[in-house]
Design a protein around this motif. Structure first.
Motif, mmCIF file in Angstrom:
data_model
loop_
_atom_site.group_PDB
_atom_site.id
_atom_site.type_symbol
_atom_site.label_atom_id
_atom_site.label_comp_id
_atom_site.label_asym_id
_atom_site.label_seq_id
_atom_site.Cartn_x
_atom_site.Cartn_y
_atom_site.Cartn_z
ATOM 1 N N SER A 62 12.189 -74.645 19.033
ATOM 2 C CA SER A 62 12.504 -74.630 20.466
ATOM 3 C C SER A 62 11.744 -75.686 21.253
ATOM 4 O O SER A 62 12.152 -76.058 22.361
ATOM 5 C CB SER A 62 12.217 -73.248 21.057
ATOM 6 O OG SER A 62 10.837 -72.925 20.899
ATOM 7 N N ARG A 63 10.644 -76.200 20.720
ATOM 8 C CA ARG A 63 9.855 -77.239 21.397
ATOM 9 C C ARG A 63 10.424 -78.638 21.177
ATOM 10 O O ARG A 63 10.086 -79.574 21.906
ATOM 11 C CB ARG A 63 8.407 -77.229 20.892
ATOM 12 C CG ARG A 63 7.558 -76.071 21.332
ATOM 13 C CD ARG A 63 7.098 -76.138 22.773
ATOM 14 N NE ARG A 63 6.365 -77.318 23.135
ATOM 15 C CZ ARG A 63 5.039 -77.475 22.998
ATOM 16 N NH1 ARG A 63 4.309 -76.510 22.496
ATOM 17 N NH2 ARG A 63 4.460 -78.596 23.372
ATOM 18 N N LEU A 64 11.266 -78.796 20.147
ATOM 19 C CA LEU A 64 11.814 -80.126 19.844
ATOM 20 C C LEU A 64 12.982 -80.435 20.765
ATOM 21 O O LEU A 64 13.809 -79.570 21.061
ATOM 22 C CB LEU A 64 12.241 -80.191 18.380
ATOM 23 C CG LEU A 64 11.079 -80.095 17.392
ATOM 24 C CD1 LEU A 64 11.592 -79.859 15.974
ATOM 25 C CD2 LEU A 64 10.228 -81.355 17.447
ATOM 26 N N THR A 65 13.048 -81.676 21.200
ATOM 27 C CA THR A 65 14.130 -82.092 22.088
ATOM 28 C C THR A 65 15.468 -82.048 21.356
ATOM 29 O O THR A 65 15.521 -82.217 20.132
ATOM 30 C CB THR A 65 13.906 -83.538 22.583
ATOM 31 O OG1 THR A 65 13.923 -84.415 21.452
ATOM 32 C CG2 THR A 65 12.593 -83.678 23.339
ATOM 33 N N PRO A 66 16.564 -81.839 22.081
ATOM 34 C CA PRO A 66 17.883 -81.883 21.436
ATOM 35 C C PRO A 66 18.129 -83.214 20.720
ATOM 36 O O PRO A 66 18.782 -83.245 19.674
ATOM 37 C CB PRO A 66 18.858 -81.687 22.600
ATOM 38 C CG PRO A 66 18.076 -80.880 23.591
ATOM 39 C CD PRO A 66 16.661 -81.409 23.483
ATOM 40 N N ALA A 121 6.106 -78.525 9.499
ATOM 41 C CA ALA A 121 7.006 -77.386 9.337
ATOM 42 C C ALA A 121 7.648 -77.122 10.696
ATOM 43 O O ALA A 121 6.944 -76.902 11.682
ATOM 44 C CB ALA A 121 6.258 -76.153 8.859
ATOM 45 N N VAL A 122 8.963 -77.198 10.744
ATOM 46 C CA VAL A 122 9.710 -76.842 11.948
ATOM 47 C C VAL A 122 10.118 -75.389 11.751
ATOM 48 O O VAL A 122 10.801 -75.050 10.780
ATOM 49 C CB VAL A 122 10.942 -77.751 12.135
ATOM 50 C CG1 VAL A 122 11.778 -77.280 13.318
ATOM 51 C CG2 VAL A 122 10.507 -79.197 12.312
ATOM 52 N N LEU A 123 9.667 -74.535 12.670
ATOM 53 C CA LEU A 123 9.883 -73.100 12.518
ATOM 54 C C LEU A 123 10.860 -72.586 13.569
ATOM 55 O O LEU A 123 10.658 -72.797 14.762
ATOM 56 C CB LEU A 123 8.558 -72.354 12.653
ATOM 57 C CG LEU A 123 7.436 -72.773 11.709
ATOM 58 C CD1 LEU A 123 6.185 -71.949 11.973
ATOM 59 C CD2 LEU A 123 7.864 -72.643 10.266
ATOM 60 N N GLY A 124 11.911 -71.935 13.101
ATOM 61 C CA GLY A 124 12.867 -71.330 14.020
ATOM 62 C C GLY A 124 14.300 -71.628 13.628
ATOM 63 O O GLY A 124 14.574 -72.402 12.705
#
Length: 121
Positions: free
Chosen positions: A47-51, A76-79
């Motif tokens: 959710s913190r990463l930009t579209p 690690a990208v979590l979500g």
């Protein structure tokens, strides 16, 4: 940000709340934070990463990941990113290939990260 040891790996966890990230400069900032805290891996809520990060044509994901890898920092990208993956075959392939490696993972949450790190140790 919190630092936690997960299965013998020091992880810098970014909070879910905060400014969006996804640029090369953001990656360098994370490397600095991780090094200052002794972390070996940065866990970023999806959710913190930009579209734009999830639009591979933008180049943001490539630049972001490359900066971290250049400095030997794992990510690690979590979500849940299923909506992005459903909209882009290329992103789905990138995620699948990343998850086969040891430097960049796309995982559902902290429990999955702990499981993945248990396999590496």
């Amino acid at each position: 940000m919190t630092v936690q040891t997960v299965n013998e790996t020091v992880v810098l966890h970014l909070p879910a709340d905060g400014a969006p990230i996804g640029s090369g400069q953001d990656a360098l900032d994370l490397v600095g934070e991780a090094w200052a805290s002794g972390a070996e891996l940065v866990a970023v809520p999806a959710s913190r990463l930009t579209p734009a990060f999830f639009d591979l044509r933008s180049g943001h994901a490539g630049e972001f990941v490359q900066k971290l890898v250049n400095y030997r920092m794992r990510l690690a990208v979590l979500g849940d990113i299923s909506a992005y993956v459903a909209a882009s075959e290329a992103l789905g392939a990138f995620v699948a290939e990343s998850n086969r490696g040891a430097h960049v993972w796309f995982l559902d949450g902290p429990e999955d990260l702990a499981g993945r790190l248990a396999m590496v140790v």
